[in-house]
Design an enzyme around this catalytic site. Structure first.
Site, PDB file in Angstrom:
ATOM      1  N   ASP A   1     -14.884   2.037   1.418  1.00 41.42           N
ATOM      2  CA  ASP A   1     -14.377   1.540   2.697  1.00 41.42           C
ATOM      3  C   ASP A   1     -15.466   0.801   3.467  1.00 41.42           C
ATOM      4  O   ASP A   1     -15.194   0.182   4.490  1.00 41.42           O
ATOM      5  CB  ASP A   1     -13.863   2.709   3.547  1.00 41.42           C
ATOM      6  CG  ASP A   1     -12.396   2.976   3.259  1.00 41.42           C
ATOM      7  OD1 ASP A   1     -11.792   2.191   2.514  1.00 41.42           O
ATOM      8  OD2 ASP A   1     -11.858   3.964   3.784  1.00 41.42           O
TER       9      ASP A   1
ATOM     10  N   CYS B   1      -7.547   3.768  -5.070  1.00 44.15           N
ATOM     11  CA  CYS B   1      -8.329   3.849  -3.834  1.00 44.15           C
ATOM     12  C   CYS B   1      -8.280   5.301  -3.383  1.00 44.15           C
ATOM     13  O   CYS B   1      -7.272   5.978  -3.566  1.00 44.15           O
ATOM     14  CB  CYS B   1      -7.696   2.948  -2.777  1.00 44.15           C
ATOM     15  SG  CYS B   1      -8.477   3.026  -1.166  1.00 44.15           S
TER      16      CYS B   1
ATOM     17  N   TRP C   1       0.850  -1.209   0.000  1.00 38.83           N
ATOM     18  CA  TRP C   1       0.000   0.000   0.000  1.00 38.83           C
ATOM     19  C   TRP C   1       0.878   1.249   0.000  1.00 38.83           C
ATOM     20  O   TRP C   1       1.898   1.295   0.692  1.00 38.83           O
ATOM     21  CB  TRP C   1      -0.842  -0.042   1.274  1.00 38.83           C
ATOM     22  CG  TRP C   1      -1.721   1.143   1.555  1.00 38.83           C
ATOM     23  CD1 TRP C   1      -3.036   1.247   1.270  1.00 38.83           C
ATOM     24  CD2 TRP C   1      -1.358   2.359   2.236  1.00 38.83           C
ATOM     25  NE1 TRP C   1      -3.522   2.463   1.714  1.00 38.83           N
ATOM     26  CE2 TRP C   1      -2.515   3.169   2.309  1.00 38.83           C
ATOM     27  CE3 TRP C   1      -0.175   2.859   2.776  1.00 38.83           C
ATOM     28  CZ2 TRP C   1      -2.524   4.430   2.909  1.00 38.83           C
ATOM     29  CZ3 TRP C   1      -0.182   4.118   3.369  1.00 38.83           C
ATOM     30  CH2 TRP C   1      -1.364   4.886   3.423  1.00 38.83           C
TER      31      TRP C   1
ATOM     32  N   ARG D   1      -8.062  13.728   8.359  1.00 40.00           N
ATOM     33  CA  ARG D   1      -7.469  12.427   8.736  1.00 40.00           C
ATOM     34  C   ARG D   1      -6.017  12.655   9.186  1.00 40.00           C
ATOM     35  O   ARG D   1      -5.125  11.879   8.859  1.00 40.00           O
ATOM     36  CB  ARG D   1      -7.529  11.433   7.584  1.00 40.00           C
ATOM     37  CG  ARG D   1      -7.630   9.992   8.072  1.00 40.00           C
ATOM     38  CD  ARG D   1      -7.101   9.009   7.047  1.00 40.00           C
ATOM     39  NE  ARG D   1      -7.318   7.642   7.482  1.00 40.00           N
ATOM     40  CZ  ARG D   1      -6.556   6.635   7.112  1.00 40.00           C
ATOM     41  NH1 ARG D   1      -5.548   6.815   6.294  1.00 40.00           N
ATOM     42  NH2 ARG D   1      -6.804   5.426   7.542  1.00 40.00           N
TER      43      ARG D   1
ATOM     44  N   TRP E   1      -2.863   2.197  -4.365  1.00 35.90           N
ATOM     45  CA  TRP E   1      -2.560   3.640  -4.345  1.00 35.90           C
ATOM     46  C   TRP E   1      -3.720   4.366  -3.685  1.00 35.90           C
ATOM     47  O   TRP E   1      -4.794   4.490  -4.269  1.00 35.90           O
ATOM     48  CB  TRP E   1      -2.372   4.108  -5.781  1.00 35.90           C
ATOM     49  CG  TRP E   1      -1.959   5.525  -5.980  1.00 35.90           C
ATOM     50  CD1 TRP E   1      -2.592   6.649  -5.535  1.00 35.90           C
ATOM     51  CD2 TRP E   1      -0.813   5.977  -6.714  1.00 35.90           C
ATOM     52  NE1 TRP E   1      -1.922   7.767  -5.944  1.00 35.90           N
ATOM     53  CE2 TRP E   1      -0.820   7.389  -6.680  1.00 35.90           C
ATOM     54  CE3 TRP E   1       0.205   5.337  -7.410  1.00 35.90           C
ATOM     55  CZ2 TRP E   1       0.152   8.161  -7.312  1.00 35.90           C
ATOM     56  CZ3 TRP E   1       1.169   6.108  -8.038  1.00 35.90           C
ATOM     57  CH2 TRP E   1       1.142   7.504  -7.974  1.00 35.90           C
ATOM     58  N   ASP E   2      -3.483   4.837  -2.483  1.00 36.25           N
ATOM     59  CA  ASP E   2      -4.574   5.435  -1.696  1.00 36.25           C
ATOM     60  C   ASP E   2      -4.515   6.964  -1.751  1.00 36.25           C
ATOM     61  O   ASP E   2      -3.504   7.566  -2.153  1.00 36.25           O
ATOM     62  CB  ASP E   2      -4.435   4.947  -0.244  1.00 36.25           C
ATOM     63  CG  ASP E   2      -5.759   4.872   0.493  1.00 36.25           C
ATOM     64  OD1 ASP E   2      -6.730   5.496   0.037  1.00 36.25           O
ATOM     65  OD2 ASP E   2      -5.801   4.200   1.547  1.00 36.25           O
TER      66      ASP E   2
HETATM   67  C1  DGJ Z   1      -8.343   3.921   3.276  1.00 32.50           C
HETATM   68  C2  DGJ Z   1      -8.542   2.735   2.389  1.00 32.50           C
HETATM   69  O1  DGJ Z   1      -9.743   2.822   1.708  1.00 32.50           O
HETATM   70  C3  DGJ Z   1      -8.455   1.483   3.252  1.00 32.50           C
HETATM   71  O2  DGJ Z   1      -8.752   0.349   2.480  1.00 32.50           O
HETATM   72  C4  DGJ Z   1      -7.088   1.406   3.842  1.00 32.50           C
HETATM   73  O3  DGJ Z   1      -6.129   1.233   2.830  1.00 32.50           O
HETATM   74  C5  DGJ Z   1      -6.813   2.656   4.657  1.00 32.50           C
HETATM   75  N1  DGJ Z   1      -7.037   3.842   3.901  1.00 32.50           N
HETATM   76  C6  DGJ Z   1      -5.400   2.660   5.156  1.00 32.50           C
HETATM   77  O4  DGJ Z   1      -5.056   3.849   5.733  1.00 32.50           O
END
Ligand code: DGJ
Length: 732
Positions: free
Chosen positions: A551, A529, A414, A446, A480-481
């Site tokens: 999520d 993501c 991640w 966050r 990739w968040d």
């Molecule tokens: C938000 C993502 O949607 C989750 O699946 C996870 O990766 C968290 N972030 C991790 O911080």
């Protein structure tokens, strides 16, 4: 096919089912005479309206000092056209507004010439459509108010599927800069306002609720100004004729190949016609177009169906799979993912991860993904983002990766490259890298800041940090968040004249980094993501062939989210994992997860034997059918969870030899007695369906008309239950 009938000044743009007729008027405006189901040209031409007796069809010529008629009855005010004028007669929203050096914002594009090319326009960078049997009409125009401002209007038609793409290239051939105040990608004028508008919005954990309303008198806006496409509103929406259904009637879908702020306007006036304009949001937007520069707008995609909503969706599905996604291994088997987030969050060490890999293997996992918490000092969300070094005290990454590979599993990691946490080395060295750093009250969300990706040096920094890790480890997958949106509007380094460029430049910065990484590592599967589905769009899908859908992975919510997401996007793009929620059994959660990219998120060491067996049964179905059905098959939406307790979806393989139908309820159903009707089967083939010890054989024709008695399979649906039926064509 694209043809120009020179004597009549008509462009005919068509494939086997669609026709679009454009007319170049005597004053060189681009009028749209017809758009819709293919009919004879003579019939289409009858649709043209002449507004001879309307006030807006003449002008006063100051040289000749007299009133002159626009001789073919074209009205700037009400005629349907492709690029409406701004600040002149047309009071409907225009797609492009240019402020000239003298302050004049009047904008009216006049036709100069055309060219027809094979394929979609090809761009060197950024997301764009590619491949396909496609023709593109390039119309060359100039601004009547400043002939140095040129416009290329690209209009592409897919000859195999009912997809049309539009975008503009604005070119400044003059010596003075001008300011683009609005740079949308398309306009579509429709004859009537008898449409309902369907759009998909919500918030974190509750994405893509379907909102439905009639086209209103005035303007309806569907937009995001969150700096990304957002949870709050998705860039996919559609208009359906008020009498249209799932399988009948005119439905026109829209999307944009873009991940930043977008804005669609649906406008209807006294004339009871509709104008749709769509593109980059003009909220806080302005772009200084210097001499000899070009601004290219993202491509807007139109999916046209005269066979209801399903066909509109299916057009989009094949377009996205064939003409948007670029991941070179897209056609390969996609491994079952085990993701560590929901089960372990950041509470792990090497030992716990190794044991998790073992346990994940027992439920059929083929790709282990180590989510957030492996880098820097990242024990909680308050720290670490921006400092991309492996926390060796916590995790022996090389060992974990080797262990995974020895077990025959792939390994994924991640990352969240566009963010930075307070207190990190990156910020100590470069406080100005965070957006809003100069404000006393800097926005935090966050516990993190957004990095200023409008600046190349920031993107370069992240690129160097990430390749250092990826180059030195055998990584097969990257998630990739992007966990916060944009709040600030002031970007000091852009100076006083270019503030309006910030949000678009931010999106270009994201594309720059992801493009560099995906081209450096073409074998790595990148999954998108943004706190779930906050950046679920065609721009992201160009680089990341799948995106974590939400999520909220609890089955009751996912029943809605996945059904609605799949109206605009293929199942193969929808990250969908079975989690530990006790709302439903593992079998039910598994069935739903099959209608997406199948995977798991829980602590696998807490599963009992029955649960392991249940999951293995579903994994078996995935392994056997996911490619032909869930990835490549044709999807039909049968009943929406918005209106029915029993949500139903069906996929049929391209060769019509296989089909799978899911029914999933929320409230309990007793004495279920419905006849289950299928769609898309071969009417002449005989299919068999086996459920526990019941076996039924029936002709496709009967399965689609009369259906089969559902009570044979299941009499009671408990709360949050499901039934999955797999149909196989009987070998003769
Ligand atoms: C938000 C993502 O949607 C989750 O699946 C996870 O990766 C968290 N972030 C991790 O911080």
């Amino acid at each position: 096919m694209i043809r120009f009938e020179e004597q009549k000044n008509l462009f005919l743009i068509s494939n086997d089912s669609l026709l679009l007729v454009l007319y170049i008027t005597s004053t060189k405006q681009v009028e749209c005479i017809y758009f819709g189901k293919k009919i004879k040209l003579e019939e289409a031409l009858k649709q043209r309206k002449s507004y001879k007796d309307n006030w807006s069809t003449s002008y006063f010529d100051n040289k000749l000092h007299k009133e002159i008629d626009l001789d073919d009855g074209y009205s700037l005010e009400v005629s349907k056209c492709e690029i409406g004028a701004h600040g002149l007669c047309d009071h409907r929203p225009a797609p492009i507004i240019i402020k000239k050096a003298d302050g004049n914002v009047e904008t009216n594009f006049i036709y100069d010439g055309y060219k027809v090319n094979k394929g979609y326009p090809s761009y060197k960078t950024g997301p764009h459509a590619h491949d396909g049997d496609v023709e593109t009409l390039k119309l060359f125009l100039h601004d009547e108010l400043n002939e140095n401002i040129k416009l290329i209007y690209n209009l592409s038609i897919d000859l195999d599927k009912d997809i049309i793409l539009k975008n503009f290239e604005i070119i400044n051939e003059g010596n003075e800069s001008v300011e683009i105040k609005r740079a949308l990608s398309m306009q579509l004028d429709l004859d009537t306002n008898e449409y309902t508008v369907h759009h998909f919005g919500g918030k974190w954990g509750n994405e893509r609720n379907e909102f439905v309303n009639h086209v209103i008198d005035g303007e309806q806006i569907i937009s995001s100004n969150y700096g990304r496409s957002s949870h709050e509103e998705n860039p996919f929406f559609y208009l359906s004729k008020i009498d249209a259904t799932q399988d009948y009637g005119e439905v026109i879908g829209f999307n944009l190949v873009y991940s930043g702020n977008f804005k669609a306007s649906i406008f209807s006036n006294f004339n009871k016609a509709t104008r749709v304009t769509y593109g980059i949001n003009d909220y806080n937007f302005a772009w200084v177009l210097s001499s000899k520069e070009t601004f290219i707008t993202p491509q807007a995609v139109i999916s046209y169906s005269f066979e209801g909503v399903n066909k509109m969706s299916q057009n989009f599905h094949s377009f996205i799979k064939e003409n948007i996604i670029t991941y070179k291994k897209e056609n390969e088997y996609k491994s079952i993912i085990f993701n560590s987030w929901e089960g372990l969050e950041m509470n792990f060490n090497t030992e716990r991860i190794l044991s998790c890999i073992d346990a994940a293997k027992t439920i059929g996992s083929e790709l282990f993904v180590l989510d957030d918490g492996w880098f820097s000092i990242r024990e909680k969300d308050e720290t670490g983002l921006g400092d991309w070094w492996i926390n060796k005290d916590k995790i022996d990454l090389a060992n974990v990766i080797d262990y995974c590979h020895e077990k025959g599993m792939k390994f994924g990691l991640w990352i969240e490259p566009e963010m930075v946490s307070p207190g990190t080395e990156l910020l100590k060295n470069h406080p100005d890298y965070a957006i809003g750093y100069s404000r006393q009250k800097q926005s935090i969300h966050r516990h993190q800041f957004l990095l200023d990706f409008t600046r190349k040096e920031v993107v370069d920094n992240l690129y160097s940090q990430l390749i250092e890790i990826i180059d030195n480890h055998k990584i097969d997958y990257i998630k990739w968040d992007h966990n916060r949106d944009l709040k600030e509007s002031y970007f000091p380094h852009l100076g006083p004249n270019r503030q309006g460029e910030a949000t678009h430049r931010l999106t270009l910065g994201f594309y720059d980094l992801i493009e560099r990484l995906t081209s450096r590592y073409p074998d790595i599967l990148f999954e998108g993501c943004a706190s779930g589905g906050g950046r679920y769009d065609l721009g992201a899908l160009y680089y990341t062939p799948q995106i974590w859908c939400s999520d909220n992975a609890t089955p009751k919510a996912r029943r809605f989210i996945q059904y609605n997401t799949s109206i605009g996007y293929p199942l193969s793009t929808m990250g969908s994992h079975v989690n530990k929620s006790d709302e439903a059994s593992y079998e039910v959660k598994g069935y739903l997860s099959l209608f997406g990219t199948f995977g798991y998120e829980m602590d696998p060491n807490t599963l009992n034997n029955d649960e392991i067996n249940e999951l293995n049964e579903v994994a078996k179905i995935y392994k056997e059918y996911h490619k032909s059905l869930f990835e490549d098959g044709v999807l039909y939406h049968l009943s929406s969870p918005h209106f029915y307790n029993l949500m139903k979806m069906e996929v049929v393989s391209k060769d019509q030899k296989l089909a799978a139908l899911i029914m999933m309820n929320e409230r309990e159903i007793k004495d279920f007695s419905e006849f289950i009707k299928f769609k898309g089967l071969n009417p002449n083939a005989v299919y068999s369906v086996q459920f526990e010890d019941i076996k039924i054989e029936e002709k496709g024709e009967i399965l689609m008309s009369k259906g089969i008695d559902g009570s044979l399979f299941k009499k009671t649906f408990k709360e949050c239950d499901a039934l999955l039926l797999i149909l196989k064509e009987k070998v003769k």
